[in-house]
Design a protein around this motif. Structure first.
Motif, PDB file in Angstrom:
ATOM      1  N   LEU A 101     -13.112 -10.649  -1.150  1.00 49.31           N
ATOM      2  CA  LEU A 101     -13.024  -9.646  -0.099  1.00 49.31           C
ATOM      3  C   LEU A 101     -12.570  -8.327  -0.700  1.00 49.31           C
ATOM      4  CD1 LEU A 101      -9.766  -9.840   1.966  1.00 49.31           C
ATOM      5  CD2 LEU A 101     -10.157 -11.421   0.120  1.00 49.31           C
ATOM      6  N   ARG A 102     -12.613  -7.290   0.114  1.00 45.56           N
ATOM      7  CA  ARG A 102     -12.212  -5.938  -0.293  1.00 45.56           C
ATOM      8  C   ARG A 102     -10.856  -5.651   0.339  1.00 45.56           C
ATOM      9  NH1 ARG A 102     -14.389  -0.417   1.385  1.00 45.56           N
ATOM     10  NH2 ARG A 102     -14.555   0.817  -0.520  1.00 45.56           N
ATOM     11  N   MET A 103      -9.892  -5.233  -0.490  1.00 40.15           N
ATOM     12  CA  MET A 103      -8.549  -4.972   0.010  1.00 40.15           C
ATOM     13  C   MET A 103      -8.115  -3.566  -0.389  1.00 40.15           C
ATOM     14  SD  MET A 103      -6.558  -8.590  -0.723  1.00 40.15           S
ATOM     15  CE  MET A 103      -5.232  -8.177   0.439  1.00 40.15           C
ATOM     16  N   MET A 104      -7.420  -2.924   0.508  1.00 43.29           N
ATOM     17  CA  MET A 104      -6.861  -1.612   0.209  1.00 43.29           C
ATOM     18  C   MET A 104      -5.537  -1.798  -0.536  1.00 43.29           C
ATOM     19  SD  MET A 104      -5.974   1.553   2.783  1.00 43.29           S
ATOM     20  CE  MET A 104      -4.569   0.740   3.578  1.00 43.29           C
ATOM     21  N   THR A 110       5.272  -3.038   1.748  1.00 39.45           N
ATOM     22  CA  THR A 110       6.206  -3.902   1.023  1.00 39.45           C
ATOM     23  C   THR A 110       5.565  -5.226   0.646  1.00 39.45           C
ATOM     24  OG1 THR A 110       8.053  -2.909   2.229  1.00 39.45           O
ATOM     25  CG2 THR A 110       8.478  -4.993   1.097  1.00 39.45           C
ATOM     26  N   ILE A 111       4.782  -5.770   1.557  1.00 39.82           N
ATOM     27  CA  ILE A 111       4.197  -7.091   1.344  1.00 39.82           C
ATOM     28  C   ILE A 111       2.697  -7.057   1.643  1.00 39.82           C
ATOM     29  CG2 ILE A 111       4.659  -7.859   3.708  1.00 39.82           C
ATOM     30  CD1 ILE A 111       5.301 -10.647   2.525  1.00 39.82           C
ATOM     31  N   THR A 112       1.955  -7.909   1.003  1.00 41.72           N
ATOM     32  CA  THR A 112       0.512  -7.999   1.222  1.00 41.72           C
ATOM     33  C   THR A 112       0.228  -8.485   2.644  1.00 41.72           C
ATOM     34  OG1 THR A 112       0.072  -8.391  -1.119  1.00 41.72           O
ATOM     35  CG2 THR A 112      -1.588  -9.172   0.451  1.00 41.72           C
ATOM     36  N   ALA A 113      -0.688  -7.814   3.314  1.00 39.73           N
ATOM     37  CA  ALA A 113      -0.998  -8.132   4.709  1.00 39.73           C
ATOM     38  C   ALA A 113      -2.480  -8.420   4.856  1.00 39.73           C
ATOM     39  CB  ALA A 113      -0.598  -6.961   5.621  1.00 39.73           C
ATOM     40  N   LEU A 176      -3.233  -4.908  -0.013  1.00 40.04           N
ATOM     41  CA  LEU A 176      -2.549  -5.466  -1.177  1.00 40.04           C
ATOM     42  C   LEU A 176      -1.299  -4.624  -1.404  1.00 40.04           C
ATOM     43  CD1 LEU A 176      -3.314  -7.832  -3.049  1.00 40.04           C
ATOM     44  CD2 LEU A 176      -4.287  -6.169  -4.629  1.00 40.04           C
ATOM     45  N   GLY A 177      -0.127  -5.241  -1.192  1.00 47.21           N
ATOM     46  CA  GLY A 177       1.111  -4.485  -1.180  1.00 47.21           C
ATOM     47  C   GLY A 177       1.922  -4.537  -2.462  1.00 47.21           C
ATOM     48  N   MET A 178       3.177  -4.049  -2.366  1.00 45.47           N
ATOM     49  CA  MET A 178       4.046  -3.938  -3.527  1.00 45.47           C
ATOM     50  C   MET A 178       4.446  -5.296  -4.095  1.00 45.47           C
ATOM     51  SD  MET A 178       4.660  -1.084  -4.944  1.00 45.47           S
ATOM     52  CE  MET A 178       6.012  -1.715  -5.934  1.00 45.47           C
TER      53      MET A 178
END
Length: 206
Positions: A101-104, A110-113, A176-178
């Motif tokens: 998939l494509r993730m920003m 703070t966390i991946t959503a 895609l988070g920290m």
């Protein structure tokens, strides 16, 4: 057959009758009617295949653009480079437990959503025994469930057991988070390109 199926069947029959009536009123030949029907059937079949195999099609498209040098995301050795999109964001081609998939990429998260649809497609389980996480977004405060992705792959970078939050309120947005970026050796933006450098090979470090 349940009531919903019966209603859908009646709607379908009614629509078919209307189409046939319209064509008949215009004195369309039987051959033309058959060709029109086959044409619409072919369009419907192509659309169905595209929806069912959308992830495989996306992966093939990404591979083709990489070969032609047109990809937004490239891998140089183990370093991944992602070009900035016209909207100012960076979008990564990622696989979650094997599902592409494509993730920003968002250093402000703070966390991946991930969306509820993405979680279902990747078969990511959420922990329903824990209280939901309350997140503040541009659209207000939302509740999200906690989950874990066994394997996340971004180009040559792979990490395991990544915590995520899941909510239908995310719509079709995956971020895609920290908690992913902090596992890298380094990451930076240079000249409109996001550069991700994986940590040294060490099974206990990633």
């Amino acid at each position: 057959m349940n009531d919903d199926q019966t209603i859908n069947l009646l709607w379908g029959i009614g629509a078919l009758v209307l189409v046939v009536s319209a064509l008949t009123a215009r004195r369309v030949s039987f051959g033309m009617l058959v060709r029109s029907f086959l044409g619409w059937a072919a369009v419907a079949a192509i659309a169905w295949v595209a929806v069912v195999h959308r992830y495989e099609i996306e992966s093939a498209f990404i591979a083709a653009t990489e070969r032609m040098g047109l990809a937004e995301q490239t891998t140089d050795g183990e370093t991944v480079r992602i070009r900035q999109a016209p909207d100012g964001h960076f979008y990564a081609s990622v696989t979650l437990d094997g599902t592409p998939l494509r993730m920003m990429v968002d250093s402000g998260a703070t966390i991946t959503a991930i969306s509820a649809e993405t979680a279902a497609n990747a078969e990511i389980d959420t922990d329903d025994s824990r209280f939901p996480v309350m997140l503040t977004t541009a659209n207000g405060t939302i509740a999200a469930k906690r989950g874990n992705v066994d394997r996340v792959t971004l180009g040559a970078i792979t990490t395991h057991d990544l915590g995520v939050v899941v909510s239908p309120a995310f719509g079709d947005v995956n971020v895609l988070g920290m908690n992913f970026l902090s596992r890298l050796a380094s990451w930076r933006v240079e000249g409109g390109t996001l550069i991700l450098v994986p940590p040294p090979p060490n099974p206990s470090a990633i």
